[in-house]
Design a protein around this motif. Structure first.
Motif, mmCIF file in Angstrom:
data_model
loop_
_atom_site.group_PDB
_atom_site.id
_atom_site.type_symbol
_atom_site.label_atom_id
_atom_site.label_comp_id
_atom_site.label_asym_id
_atom_site.label_seq_id
_atom_site.Cartn_x
_atom_site.Cartn_y
_atom_site.Cartn_z
ATOM 1 N N ASN A 94 64.475 -55.378 -7.951
ATOM 2 C CA ASN A 94 64.740 -55.167 -9.366
ATOM 3 C C ASN A 94 63.550 -55.526 -10.244
ATOM 4 O OD1 ASN A 94 64.806 -57.964 -9.355
ATOM 5 N ND2 ASN A 94 67.011 -58.109 -9.658
ATOM 6 N N SER A 122 61.183 -45.633 -8.690
ATOM 7 C CA SER A 122 62.374 -46.297 -9.237
ATOM 8 C C SER A 122 63.492 -45.261 -9.339
ATOM 9 C CB SER A 122 62.079 -46.906 -10.611
ATOM 10 O OG SER A 122 63.239 -47.498 -11.166
ATOM 11 N N TYR A 125 67.786 -47.142 -13.015
ATOM 12 C CA TYR A 125 67.332 -48.181 -13.930
ATOM 13 C C TYR A 125 68.534 -48.760 -14.674
ATOM 14 C CZ TYR A 125 67.640 -44.506 -17.549
ATOM 15 O OH TYR A 125 68.068 -43.518 -18.405
ATOM 16 N N THR A 127 69.506 -52.029 -17.977
ATOM 17 C CA THR A 127 69.026 -52.872 -19.058
ATOM 18 C C THR A 127 69.842 -54.160 -19.038
ATOM 19 O OG1 THR A 127 68.451 -52.916 -21.417
ATOM 20 C CG2 THR A 127 70.586 -51.954 -20.829
ATOM 21 N N TYR A 166 63.910 -60.314 -16.716
ATOM 22 C CA TYR A 166 64.246 -59.213 -17.613
ATOM 23 C C TYR A 166 64.946 -59.713 -18.874
ATOM 24 C CZ TYR A 166 63.170 -55.468 -14.247
ATOM 25 O OH TYR A 166 62.551 -54.579 -13.402
ATOM 26 N N LEU A 249 63.761 -52.197 -20.611
ATOM 27 C CA LEU A 249 63.872 -51.174 -19.580
ATOM 28 C C LEU A 249 63.705 -51.828 -18.218
ATOM 29 C CD1 LEU A 249 64.014 -48.267 -18.535
ATOM 30 C CD2 LEU A 249 61.535 -48.104 -18.919
ATOM 31 N N GLU A 251 63.575 -51.473 -14.438
ATOM 32 C CA GLU A 251 63.405 -50.528 -13.341
ATOM 33 C C GLU A 251 63.785 -51.200 -12.015
ATOM 34 O OE1 GLU A 251 59.842 -47.610 -14.372
ATOM 35 O OE2 GLU A 251 59.211 -49.705 -14.520
ATOM 36 N N TYR A 291 74.867 -48.076 -12.942
ATOM 37 C CA TYR A 291 73.430 -48.010 -13.153
ATOM 38 C C TYR A 291 73.092 -46.685 -13.821
ATOM 39 C CZ TYR A 291 72.832 -51.957 -9.956
ATOM 40 O OH TYR A 291 72.886 -53.187 -9.356
#
Length: 341
Positions: A94, A122, A125, A127, A166, A249, A251, A291
């Motif tokens: 991830n 990727s 993706y 968030t 992230y 974002l 990925e 996803y």
């Protein structure tokens, strides 16, 4: 499952690694081929389903059976295990840096690995989002709410979890916009937000367990996919999903491990395993686990599930991943400085 993959590939790491078999089916006899996928912490359910689908596809395509095993944990720890000798055939992580390190420290893959598969390798993706308790009693709606005195959050450790990094970077991106680049205000916001974290688990699934089973915290910070899956699996709980309008974002890079597939004799199988992730059938399965995917047909089918957002790439927040890692997550970096009491 056969003994070959456990003995041959785990070696001295077997005692310390969380290793879970995700066989495509329970064969009466040994499968024709075996594959080991090293993956991130909260991908267990996704790849359990994907492995079965791929095994059926592979059987139809080649007539061969395949036994697919999974190793799950914080993606940074998983990558380190491979450098230390875990003979995984493929990785499905991830965060890009956890794949890059396989080239930089182990010379296990080429530097240009991102160019070998579509969308910079990727296939899907996501968030970052919030999971809040029934009725959202603290009225948590955006990143600024996480810095309030009355809000306690659960966040995976950004040092060991791509998931946690992230969330940190998403909060940073929000603060950069909200405070118009004022570094002092940005730092104070992040310092307060991090100070409100009740538990830093090593991986995303551990954080989910802390929030769900231990009942700690007002809000769980994790992937949009994870919070939606939790709500779907616990319809009676009253949990609610909050997706900030501005986020990061995230990925999900994948690659085969060149040195390992050569030694394991699995190069063709490993490449097919990852290439199949891009097919319409697999993209539909992935979207079913909440996803976001690239296939336009599947995107249209699931459009009502994914709200339109401003997703900030790493380049807009920190320049690139190398800068983000050295400035924010290295020992003594910005994260360590902000966490000091």
């Amino acid at each position: 499952m056969t003994d070959r993959s456990l003995g041959k590939r785990l070696g001295a790491l077997a005692g310390g690694l969380l290793f879970g078999a995700s066989a495509a089916f329970a064969p009466v006899q040994a499968a024709d081929q075996e594959l080991l996928n090293s993956s991130y912490d909260i991908a267990r359910e996704l790849f359990s389903a994907y492995n079965q689908q791929f095994a059926e596809h592979w059987k139809e395509k080649t007539g061969q059976t395949v036994d697919i095993n999974q190793s799950h944990g914080g993606s940074s720890k998983q990558a380190q295990a491979i450098i230390q000798g875990l003979r995984a055939d493929v990785v499905t992580y991830n965060q890009v840096t956890d794949v890059d390190i396989l080239h930089e420290r182990g010379n296990l893959i080429p530097e240009d690995w991102r160019q070998r598969l579509p969308n910079a390798s990727s296939p899907y993706y996501s968030t970052m989002a919030f999971l809040v308790r029934e009725g959202n009693p603290k009225n948590i709606q955006n990143w600024d709410d996480l810095a309030r005195d009355d809000v306690s959050s659960i966040l995976p450790n950004p040092k060991t979890s791509g998931n946690g990094r992230y969330s940190y970077l998403a909060a940073l991106g929000y603060a950069q916009k909200a405070f118009d680049g004022d570094e002092a205000k940005i730092d104070q916001f992040l310092k307060t937000l991090l100070g409100n974290v009740a538990v830093y688990d090593t991986g995303g699934r551990g954080a989910t367990t802390t929030f769900i089973e231990r009942g700690i915290g007002d809000v769980l910070l994790t992937f949009e996919s994870e919070v939606n899956n939790i709500v779907a699996q616990n319809p009676e709980s009253g949990y609610q999903v909050v997706v900030p309008k501005t986020s990061f974002l995230a990925e999900f890079p994948v690659t085969w491990i060149d040195r390992n597939v050569e030694r394991n004799g699995t190069e063709g199988l490993a490449k097919n395993y990852l290439e199949y992730l891009y097919t319409e059938e697999a993209q539909r399965l992935i979207a079913g686990f909440n996803y976001r995917v690239h296939n336009e047909t599947v995107k249209a089918e699931f459009a009502d599930r994914f709200p339109d957002l401003e997703l900030l790439p790493i380049e807009e927040i920190a320049g690139d991943w190398e800068t983000a890692m050295s400035v924010h997550f290295a020992p003594g970096g910005k994260l360590d400085q902000l966490q000091r009491r």
